[in-house]
Write an enzyme that holds these catalytic residues in place. Structure first.
Site, PDB file in Angstrom:
ATOM      1  N   GLY A 264     -19.712  66.014 -37.293  1.00  0.00           N
ATOM      2  CA  GLY A 264     -20.863  64.711 -37.943  1.00  0.00           C
ATOM      3  C   GLY A 264     -22.065  65.491 -37.134  1.00  0.00           C
ATOM      4  O   GLY A 264     -22.909  64.992 -37.238  1.00  0.00           O
TER       5      GLY A 264
ATOM      6  N   ASN B 162     -28.217  59.951 -36.544  1.00  0.00           N
ATOM      7  CA  ASN B 162     -26.892  60.392 -35.683  1.00  0.00           C
ATOM      8  C   ASN B 162     -26.217  58.882 -34.574  1.00  0.00           C
ATOM      9  O   ASN B 162     -25.377  58.593 -34.609  1.00  0.00           O
ATOM     10  CB  ASN B 162     -26.733  61.368 -34.557  1.00  0.00           C
ATOM     11  CG  ASN B 162     -25.933  62.395 -35.637  1.00  0.00           C
ATOM     12  OD1 ASN B 162     -25.669  62.434 -36.541  1.00  0.00           O
ATOM     13  ND2 ASN B 162     -26.737  63.855 -34.898  1.00  0.00           N
ATOM     14  N   TYR B 163     -27.344  58.059 -34.675  1.00  0.00           N
ATOM     15  CA  TYR B 163     -27.688  57.078 -33.905  1.00  0.00           C
ATOM     16  C   TYR B 163     -27.049  55.781 -35.384  1.00  0.00           C
ATOM     17  O   TYR B 163     -27.502  55.006 -35.625  1.00  0.00           O
ATOM     18  CB  TYR B 163     -27.949  56.224 -32.630  1.00  0.00           C
ATOM     19  CG  TYR B 163     -28.280  56.705 -32.007  1.00  0.00           C
ATOM     20  CD1 TYR B 163     -27.199  57.218 -31.397  1.00  0.00           C
ATOM     21  CD2 TYR B 163     -29.272  57.159 -31.215  1.00  0.00           C
ATOM     22  CE1 TYR B 163     -27.200  58.705 -29.701  1.00  0.00           C
ATOM     23  CE2 TYR B 163     -29.356  57.746 -29.576  1.00  0.00           C
ATOM     24  CZ  TYR B 163     -28.098  58.353 -29.316  1.00  0.00           C
ATOM     25  OH  TYR B 163     -28.222  58.981 -28.412  1.00  0.00           O
TER      26      TYR B 163
ATOM     27  N   ASP C 202     -18.686  58.301 -35.441  1.00  0.00           N
ATOM     28  CA  ASP C 202     -19.379  57.472 -36.370  1.00  0.00           C
ATOM     29  C   ASP C 202     -19.908  55.847 -35.689  1.00  0.00           C
ATOM     30  O   ASP C 202     -18.682  55.586 -35.548  1.00  0.00           O
ATOM     31  CB  ASP C 202     -19.411  57.799 -37.732  1.00  0.00           C
ATOM     32  CG  ASP C 202     -20.664  57.696 -38.514  1.00  0.00           C
ATOM     33  OD1 ASP C 202     -21.081  58.146 -39.092  1.00  0.00           O
ATOM     34  OD2 ASP C 202     -20.751  56.270 -38.508  1.00  0.00           O
TER      35      ASP C 202
ATOM     36  N   GLY D 217     -17.530  65.027 -32.160  1.00  0.00           N
ATOM     37  CA  GLY D 217     -17.250  66.133 -32.913  1.00  0.00           C
ATOM     38  C   GLY D 217     -18.493  67.062 -33.629  1.00  0.00           C
ATOM     39  O   GLY D 217     -19.598  66.381 -33.582  1.00  0.00           O
TER      40      GLY D 217
ATOM     41  N   SER E 126     -17.164  57.996 -40.928  1.00  0.00           N
ATOM     42  CA  SER E 126     -16.251  58.406 -41.702  1.00  0.00           C
ATOM     43  C   SER E 126     -14.792  58.414 -41.639  1.00  0.00           C
ATOM     44  O   SER E 126     -13.574  59.358 -41.774  1.00  0.00           O
ATOM     45  CB  SER E 126     -16.266  59.962 -39.637  1.00  0.00           C
ATOM     46  OG  SER E 126     -15.858  58.719 -38.574  1.00  0.00           O
TER      47      SER E 126
ATOM     48  N   TYR F 168     -28.643  66.075 -30.172  1.00  0.00           N
ATOM     49  CA  TYR F 168     -29.605  66.131 -28.618  1.00  0.00           C
ATOM     50  C   TYR F 168     -28.624  65.920 -27.468  1.00  0.00           C
ATOM     51  O   TYR F 168     -27.924  65.053 -27.328  1.00  0.00           O
ATOM     52  CB  TYR F 168     -30.537  65.252 -28.604  1.00  0.00           C
ATOM     53  CG  TYR F 168     -30.281  63.946 -27.887  1.00  0.00           C
ATOM     54  CD1 TYR F 168     -30.463  63.370 -26.435  1.00  0.00           C
ATOM     55  CD2 TYR F 168     -29.979  63.093 -29.207  1.00  0.00           C
ATOM     56  CE1 TYR F 168     -30.364  62.833 -25.990  1.00  0.00           C
ATOM     57  CE2 TYR F 168     -29.639  61.517 -28.341  1.00  0.00           C
ATOM     58  CZ  TYR F 168     -29.159  61.461 -27.545  1.00  0.00           C
ATOM     59  OH  TYR F 168     -29.772  60.101 -26.486  1.00  0.00           O
TER      60      TYR F 168
ATOM     61  N   ARG G 204     -13.643  63.173 -41.608  1.00  0.00           N
ATOM     62  CA  ARG G 204     -14.220  62.593 -40.454  1.00  0.00           C
ATOM     63  C   ARG G 204     -13.873  64.239 -39.048  1.00  0.00           C
ATOM     64  O   ARG G 204     -13.209  64.782 -40.060  1.00  0.00           O
ATOM     65  CB  ARG G 204     -13.071  62.023 -40.108  1.00  0.00           C
ATOM     66  CG  ARG G 204     -12.946  61.760 -38.472  1.00  0.00           C
ATOM     67  CD  ARG G 204     -12.145  59.913 -38.103  1.00  0.00           C
ATOM     68  NE  ARG G 204     -10.518  60.904 -37.997  1.00  0.00           N
ATOM     69  CZ  ARG G 204     -10.170  60.053 -37.826  1.00  0.00           C
ATOM     70  NH1 ARG G 204     -10.185  58.443 -37.650  1.00  0.00           N
ATOM     71  NH2 ARG G 204      -8.950  59.717 -37.827  1.00  0.00           N
ATOM     72  N   SER G 205     -14.764  63.879 -37.821  1.00  0.00           N
ATOM     73  CA  SER G 205     -14.406  65.147 -38.132  1.00  0.00           C
ATOM     74  C   SER G 205     -13.896  65.028 -36.192  1.00  0.00           C
ATOM     75  O   SER G 205     -13.185  65.123 -35.661  1.00  0.00           O
ATOM     76  CB  SER G 205     -15.598  66.289 -36.908  1.00  0.00           C
ATOM     77  OG  SER G 205     -16.518  67.198 -38.462  1.00  0.00           O
TER      78      SER G 205
END
Ligand code: FDA
Length: 508
Positions: free
Chosen positions: A160, A450-451, A91, A157, A96, A167, A86-87
Site C-alpha cells: 500500500g 496515503n493519509y 490504511d 506494508g 484493505s 515518504y 491487504r499488504s
C-alpha cells in the site's frame, strides 16, 4: 444468506479448480475457520474498524504462491465478489479489509514477503507483503551505506505504501519511495502477470502513487537503493508553550523547506496526558542530518538559531540506527526489532493538508486551543523542498512538489470504544480542518492519498463517474487525475479493482 452460501461454495470450487497444483485450501479462511478472526485482525491497524458492526469478508485468502492470487482474481471476478487487497493493513480508513459492498474477499499478502537485495548494483526486489522494517533490515544486513527512502513506521506494508507515494526521513534528499521504483510485478484483472516491459509505461506510472486496489495487485517492486554516509545524526528538542513554542514553530515554517536537502526536520505539536506531569502541550522538533553533529550544529546556528539546538540533543550512528530511532526503539535495541510486526494499535482518525504560505502566529495559537479539546492528538508538520521540489508534478501520480512549504497531518487517537467516542473524535478532526481552511492549499485543497480521508469524497457503491470522483481525486492527484482515469479505462474498464476512493474508468 442462501445466495451468499452458494456464492461461497462456487467460489471455493473455482479457487480449487484454478490452482490445481497448489494446496489453496490451506490458505483460505471462511467464517467457520477458527483462525478467521485472528487472521482478519492480524494487521488491522485502526481499531475503529474492529467493531462487531464493521462489515466482514466472506473469505480471506493468504496466498503463498502467485498462482493463488491469479486464482483469487479470476474467481472473484467470475462470481461477482469485490476484493480488498491487504499488504500491511495500515490504511487510515481500513479500505484493505473493510468494504460496504458485500460480499467481499480479502487477498492478504502477508505470506508474500521475500526480499532480495543486490547491494553491489544498489537495487532490491521486495514482495508486497514485506514491511518497511523488513526492507530496512535486509538492506542494512548487506550494507550500512545504502538505504531506501520510505516511511518511518516499520510495520507499514510496502504494497500500500509505495502505491500511494511513501515518504520518510530521506524525502528531501531522494524523494519518495515511489520515485525510486524501477520495476514491478503486477497481476491484472485478467489474472496475467505483468512486468514493466509488458505492462507499458502508462500503467507503470499509475501504480507508483495512484493509490492501491485500483489497477491490479502488485506482487513485488524492484527498488533503487540510495547512498547514505556511514555516520548520520538524529536529534530531538522541544519547547512548552511557556517556552515560546509558538514563536519557534512560526519561524520553522520559513526555514525548514529551504535547508540543505541532507537535513529533514519535523515539527510536532502535541497534546498528551501523563499521570505524572498532567496535561502537556508542547512542540517538538526531530530530524535526521546526513552528516555529523558538528556540521549540523553549525548549519542550525546559521539558519535556525531560534531553536537552540545543542550537542546534547543529537546522537550519531548509522542510517539503520536512525530508522530504529524514528520508529521509537531505544538506543541499545538490536536490528531485530525492525522485524516485529506487532505495533501498538488504537482507534484513530487523520486528515492532511498542504501549506504554501507561512501560517500566521495567531492561527498557530488557535491550533493549540483546538488541541486542548481532546485527550490525545498530534499535528505533524512535514517539511518539503529539496529533491521534492526538483521532481516534476507529473513524474508520478503524486503531485505535491515545488511550491509546498510543508504538509500537515492532523492525527487524533482514543482508547474508548463505541460510536459516541468515535463520533466525538471524528468531529474534532473535521472542526480543526474547517478552522485551517483559509491558511492551506486551495482549488484544490490538496491531500496525501496515503493519509486516506473519506471525508473529502467517496465513490458510490458501484463506483463513481468521472465528474464525481474528480472532486476528491484532484485533491490527491491534481492534474494527474485525468491521466489516471485514462490508464484505468485502458487496464480495467469494468472497474473490477475498486474501493471507496479508487480511480473510476471513463463511461463506467
Ligand atoms: P494496506 O494493506 O492497508 O493497504 C493500503 C491500500 O493499498 C488499500 O487500499 C489496499 O487495498 C491497497 N493495497 C495494499 N496492498 C496492495 C497491493 N499489493 N496491490 C495493490 N493494492 C494494494 N505514510 C508515509 O508516507 N510515511 C510514513 O512514515 C507513514 N507512517 C505511518 C504510520 C502508521 C502507524 C500508519 C497507520 C500509517 C502510516 N503511513 C505513512 C501511511 C501509509 O503509508 C499508508 O497507510 C499505506 O497505504 C499503508 O500501506 P499498507 O500496505 O500497510 O496498507
Amino acid at each position: 444468506c442462501l445466495k451468499s452460501a452458494h456464492t461461497h461454495e462456487d467460489f471455493l470450487q473455482c479457487l480449487t479448480h484454478h490452482s490445481e497444483n497448489s494446496s489453496i485450501s490451506q490458505v483460505v479462511y471462511t467464517t467457520n475457520n477458527s483462525s478467521y478472526s485472528s487472521v482478519l485482525q492480524s494487521t488491522l491497524q485502526n481499531l475503529r474498524f474492529n467493531s462487531t458492526d464493521t462489515p466482514k469478508p466472506l473469505i480471506i485468502i493468504t496466498p503463498n504462491e502467485i498462482s493463488q492470487i491469479q486464482a483469487a482474481i479470476i474467481c472473484s471476478s467470475k462470481h461477482g465478489l469485490q476484493i480488498r487487497v491487504r499488504s500491511g493493513g495500515h490504511d487510515f480508513e481500513g479500505l484493505s479489509y473493510v468494504s460496504n459492498t458485500l460480499p467481499f474477499v480479502i487477498i492478504d499478502l502477508t505470506n508474500l514477503r521475500a526480499i532480495s537485495v543486490d547491494a553491489a548494483n544498489r537495487n532490491a526486489w521486495v514482495q508486497a507483503g514485506a514491511t518497511l522494517g523488513e526492507v530496512y533490515y535486509k538492506i542494512a544486513d548487506k550494507s550500512r551505506t545504502v538505504a531506501f527512502p520510505a516511511g518511518v513506521c516499520p510495520t507499514v506494508g510496502v504494497g500500500g505504501h509505495f502505491s500511494g507515494g511513501g515518504y520518510g526521513t530521506l524525502m528531501r534528499k531522494y524523494g519518495l519511495a515511489a520515485d525510486n521504483i524501477i520495476d514491478a510485478q503486477v497481476i491484472d484483472v485478467h489474472g496475467r502477470i505483468l512486468h514493466r516491459a509488458s505492462m507499458g509505461e502508462d500503467l507503470f506510472w499509475a501504480i507508483r502513487g495512484g493509490g492501491g486496489n485500483t489497477f491490479g495487485v502488485v506482487v513485488a517492486w524492484k527498488i533503487k537503493l540510495v547512498q547514505v554516509p556511514p555516520t548520520v545524526t538524529v536529534f530531538v528538542t522541544g519547547r512548552s508553550l511557556e517556552q515560546n513554542a509558538t514563536n519557534v514553530v512560526h519561524r520553522w515554517q520559513y526555514v525548514a523547506s529551504k535547508l540543505p536537502e541532507e537535513l529533514f526536520m519535523l515539527t510536532i505539536l502535541s497534546k498528551a496526558n501523563s499521570s505524572q506531569a498532567g496535561t502537556i502541550l508542547a512542540a517538538g522538533w526531530t530530524g535526521l542530518y546526513l552528516g555529523r553533529i558538528d556540521k549540523l550544529l553549525q548549519l542550525m546556528e546559521e539558519s535556525f538559531p531560534e531553536l537552540g539546538l545543542k550537542k546534547e540533543h543529537c546522537t550519531e550512528g548509522s542510517w539503520i540506527e536512525s530508522a530504529m530511532y524514528f520508529a521509537g526503539f531505544p538506543r541499545n535495541a538490536t536490528m531485530d526489532v525492525l522485524l516485529d510486526r506487532s505495533y501498538q494499535k488504537s482507534n484513530f482518525k487523520a486528515k492532511s493538508d498542504y501549506v504554501k504560505e507561512p501560517i500566521p502566529e495567531t492561527v498557530l495559537q488557535g491550533m493549540w486551543d483546538r488541541l486542548k479539546e481532546v485527550e490525545s492528538a498530534d499535528i505533524i508538520l512535514v517539511p518539503y523542498g529539496g529533491r521534492m521540489s526538483q521532481i516534476s508534478e507529473s513524474s508520478t501520480p503524486f503531485p505535491h512538489r515545488a511550491g509546498n512549504l510543508y504538509k500537515i497531518l492532523y492525527y487524533v487517537n482514543w482508547s474508548e470504544d463505541g460510536i459516541e467516542a468515535t463520533q466525538k473524535h471524528i468531529d474534532w478532526s473535521r472542526k480543526i480542518y474547517t478552522y485551517m481552511t483559509p491558511y492551506v492549499s486551495k482549488n484544490p485543497r490538496e491531500a496525501y492519498v496515503n493519509y486516506r480521508d473519506l471525508d473529502i469524497g467517496t465513490n458510490n457503491q458501484d463506483g463513481s463517474r468521472y465528474e464525481e470522483a474528480k472532486s476528491w481525486g484532484e485533491k490527491y492527484f491534481r492534474n494527474n487525475f485525468d491521466r489516471l482515469v485514462l490508464v484505468k479505462t485502458k487496464v480495467d474498464p469494468g472497474n473490477f479493482f475498486r474501493n471507496e476512493q479508487s480511480i473510476p474508468p471513463l463511461a463506467w
